[in-house]
Design a protein around this motif. Sequence first.
Motif, PDB file in Angstrom:
ATOM      1  N   GLY A 128     -53.230 -29.415 140.512  1.00  0.00           N
ATOM      2  CA  GLY A 128     -54.395 -29.643 139.664  1.00  0.00           C
ATOM      3  C   GLY A 128     -54.154 -29.577 138.179  1.00  0.00           C
ATOM      4  N   HIS A 129     -52.935 -29.336 137.741  1.00  0.00           N
ATOM      5  CA  HIS A 129     -52.635 -29.323 136.301  1.00  0.00           C
ATOM      6  C   HIS A 129     -51.212 -29.803 136.109  1.00  0.00           C
ATOM      7  N   ARG A 130     -50.750 -29.790 134.879  1.00  0.00           N
ATOM      8  CA  ARG A 130     -49.440 -30.370 134.581  1.00  0.00           C
ATOM      9  C   ARG A 130     -48.326 -29.636 135.319  1.00  0.00           C
ATOM     10  N   ARG A 131     -47.309 -30.414 135.650  1.00  0.00           N
ATOM     11  CA  ARG A 131     -46.135 -29.868 136.335  1.00  0.00           C
ATOM     12  C   ARG A 131     -45.226 -29.176 135.328  1.00  0.00           C
ATOM     13  N   ARG A 132     -44.688 -28.029 135.706  1.00  0.00           N
ATOM     14  CA  ARG A 132     -43.740 -27.313 134.837  1.00  0.00           C
ATOM     15  C   ARG A 132     -42.331 -27.508 135.387  1.00  0.00           C
ATOM     16  N   ASP A 133     -41.450 -28.060 134.571  1.00  0.00           N
ATOM     17  CA  ASP A 133     -40.079 -28.342 135.016  1.00  0.00           C
ATOM     18  C   ASP A 133     -39.042 -27.440 134.371  1.00  0.00           C
ATOM     19  N   GLU A 134     -39.484 -26.489 133.567  1.00  0.00           N
ATOM     20  CA  GLU A 134     -38.548 -25.584 132.901  1.00  0.00           C
ATOM     21  C   GLU A 134     -38.987 -24.140 133.121  1.00  0.00           C
ATOM     22  N   GLY A 135     -38.084 -23.219 132.764  1.00  0.00           N
ATOM     23  CA  GLY A 135     -38.378 -21.803 132.889  1.00  0.00           C
ATOM     24  C   GLY A 135     -37.920 -21.243 134.221  1.00  0.00           C
ATOM     25  N   PRO A 136     -38.243 -19.972 134.504  1.00  0.00           N
ATOM     26  CA  PRO A 136     -37.826 -19.337 135.766  1.00  0.00           C
ATOM     27  C   PRO A 136     -38.366 -20.103 136.969  1.00  0.00           C
ATOM     28  N   HIS A 152     -34.402  -7.373 140.525  1.00  0.00           N
ATOM     29  CA  HIS A 152     -33.688  -8.599 140.170  1.00  0.00           C
ATOM     30  C   HIS A 152     -34.538  -9.814 140.504  1.00  0.00           C
ATOM     31  N   THR A 153     -34.242 -10.935 139.861  1.00  0.00           N
ATOM     32  CA  THR A 153     -34.977 -12.163 140.129  1.00  0.00           C
ATOM     33  C   THR A 153     -34.556 -12.764 141.463  1.00  0.00           C
ATOM     34  N   TYR A 154     -35.366 -13.706 141.913  1.00  0.00           N
ATOM     35  CA  TYR A 154     -35.047 -14.397 143.160  1.00  0.00           C
ATOM     36  C   TYR A 154     -33.677 -15.055 143.078  1.00  0.00           C
ATOM     37  N   GLU A 155     -33.380 -15.723 141.968  1.00  0.00           N
ATOM     38  CA  GLU A 155     -32.089 -16.395 141.831  1.00  0.00           C
ATOM     39  C   GLU A 155     -30.933 -15.407 141.901  1.00  0.00           C
ATOM     40  N   GLU A 156     -31.096 -14.241 141.284  1.00  0.00           N
ATOM     41  CA  GLU A 156     -30.031 -13.232 141.311  1.00  0.00           C
ATOM     42  C   GLU A 156     -29.831 -12.680 142.720  1.00  0.00           C
ATOM     43  N   VAL A 157     -30.935 -12.468 143.446  1.00  0.00           N
ATOM     44  CA  VAL A 157     -30.824 -11.976 144.818  1.00  0.00           C
ATOM     45  C   VAL A 157     -30.159 -13.030 145.703  1.00  0.00           C
ATOM     46  N   ALA A 158     -30.502 -14.305 145.475  1.00  0.00           N
ATOM     47  CA  ALA A 158     -29.879 -15.382 146.250  1.00  0.00           C
ATOM     48  C   ALA A 158     -28.371 -15.405 146.027  1.00  0.00           C
ATOM     49  N   GLY A 196     -22.038 -12.007 147.380  1.00  0.00           N
ATOM     50  CA  GLY A 196     -21.756 -10.580 147.284  1.00  0.00           C
ATOM     51  C   GLY A 196     -21.485 -10.140 145.857  1.00  0.00           C
ATOM     52  N   ARG A 197     -21.837 -10.997 144.904  1.00  0.00           N
ATOM     53  CA  ARG A 197     -21.678 -10.654 143.484  1.00  0.00           C
ATOM     54  C   ARG A 197     -23.038 -10.751 142.796  1.00  0.00           C
ATOM     55  N   MET A 198     -23.325  -9.826 141.894  1.00  0.00           N
ATOM     56  CA  MET A 198     -24.560  -9.879 141.126  1.00  0.00           C
ATOM     57  C   MET A 198     -24.283 -10.637 139.832  1.00  0.00           C
ATOM     58  N   LEU A 199     -25.027 -11.715 139.616  1.00  0.00           N
ATOM     59  CA  LEU A 199     -24.852 -12.552 138.433  1.00  0.00           C
ATOM     60  C   LEU A 199     -26.134 -12.506 137.614  1.00  0.00           C
ATOM     61  N   PRO A 200     -26.263 -11.535 136.689  1.00  0.00           N
ATOM     62  CA  PRO A 200     -27.489 -11.409 135.891  1.00  0.00           C
ATOM     63  C   PRO A 200     -27.790 -12.694 135.118  1.00  0.00           C
ATOM     64  N   GLY A 201     -29.060 -13.051 135.084  1.00  0.00           N
ATOM     65  CA  GLY A 201     -29.474 -14.235 134.347  1.00  0.00           C
ATOM     66  C   GLY A 201     -29.274 -15.537 135.091  1.00  0.00           C
ATOM     67  N   SER A 202     -28.966 -15.478 136.391  1.00  0.00           N
ATOM     68  CA  SER A 202     -28.750 -16.704 137.166  1.00  0.00           C
ATOM     69  C   SER A 202     -30.008 -17.564 137.169  1.00  0.00           C
ATOM     70  N   THR A 203     -29.841 -18.858 136.941  1.00  0.00           N
ATOM     71  CA  THR A 203     -30.949 -19.808 137.004  1.00  0.00           C
ATOM     72  C   THR A 203     -30.486 -21.040 137.781  1.00  0.00           C
TER      73      THR A 203
END
Length: 419
Positions: free
Chosen positions: A195-203, A107-113, A119-126
């Motif tokens: 050292g490069h552009r900041r990414r503000d979207e995505g996982p 699972h992703t970090y957000e899902e584990v958090a 105590g609930r698994m929320l698939p796709g949490s962002t």
Amino acid sequence: MRDQEPAPQGTERRLSTKEAAELLGVKPETVYAYVSRGQLSSRRVSGGRGSTFDAGEVEALARRNRRESVGGSGSGGELSVRTRITLIESDRYFFRGVDAVDLATRHTYEEVAEWLWTGRMLPGSTFTAPSASVAVARRAVEALPEHAAPADLLRVATIAAATADPLRFDLSEGAVLGTARTLIPTLVAALPPAGHRRRDEGPLAHRLWSGLSVHEDPDEASLRALDTALALLVDHDLAASTLAVRVAASARAHAYAAVSAGLGVIEGPLHGAAGGLAHRLLTDVLDQGDAAPVIADELRAGRRIPGLGHRLYPGEDPRARALFALLEQIPRAEPALLAARDIVETTARHAPLHANVDLALAVLTVSCGMAPSAAETIFAVARTAGWIAHALEEYGERPLRMRPSGLYAGPKPPQPLPE
């Protein structure tokens, strides 16, 4: 009864429901739950509504609850705290009863958090950061000197984000969870780009990558390793920083302040900064092509070899094992992996210690073009979710229970006034 004359000698001192609840540090309905479980006896008020309770019985229950909630562990008098979040035993660790490595690798970090919090698994949490919170956090971070450490950046960003949240004093579960889901991405967004552009979207891991690595376009295996590292590090029982968070939450500090307390502790070389020390050791071994002279210098200087051994794992650190397995899928990580193996084998000649997660983090940061301080940033961002989980749990406990008694060892009073 408080604020009243003592009962005449020979009469039984009784407490109202409200008084009993205050003494026990619980809600009135919990007092009746104690009665139903046979832990308290009650007596109906003659000619009126409600019940009264024997003061001695209530005080005894309060003392018993305090001993069970916070007390000696039986091993060296260490502090122990009841928790439902993390269990560590037999070289494994579990989040709410589920194998933490299985959770982190599937699972992703957000899902584990989310699992840790609810105590609930929320698939796709962002997690998404509000623009106002990001703006104020970035301004605060940009005002810091260039040599500011990662914990400095994150602590200042946390305080700045708190000032942008007028409802931060709401300690209800829903409000604290809302804070958690916005604070973590705000901290990531506040980091200056590497050292490069900041990414503000995505996982979240992809957004964090832009604040850590000089490599602008990470491959999928590297991103997966970073995301899994975050999930593996999300909590680890009552580490020093987590205890600081629970103390703050016990005093009913808001979630931002509780996280700030944790960030104040991780800078120590025995805690969050350990990954950076392992990074420098690893780069020295890579530069010299041999671990033996590097380890010899460390031992000669009387320093502990970073990245090896863990007091909670007599055997192998399960977090290191899981992260090393993912790093083996990244071709550019091979030199760092070989150097890490050389460190373990060389040190084993005098101390058979296993690699811990700090050494695995060092392989990740060295091979992915990150600075030594990146390990501390990864650790702090990851652990913020665990700190929130512990703060939430502590908000449900009796206020100010984290108040041990000092054992005074100074001059026996009364002493004369100093001249």
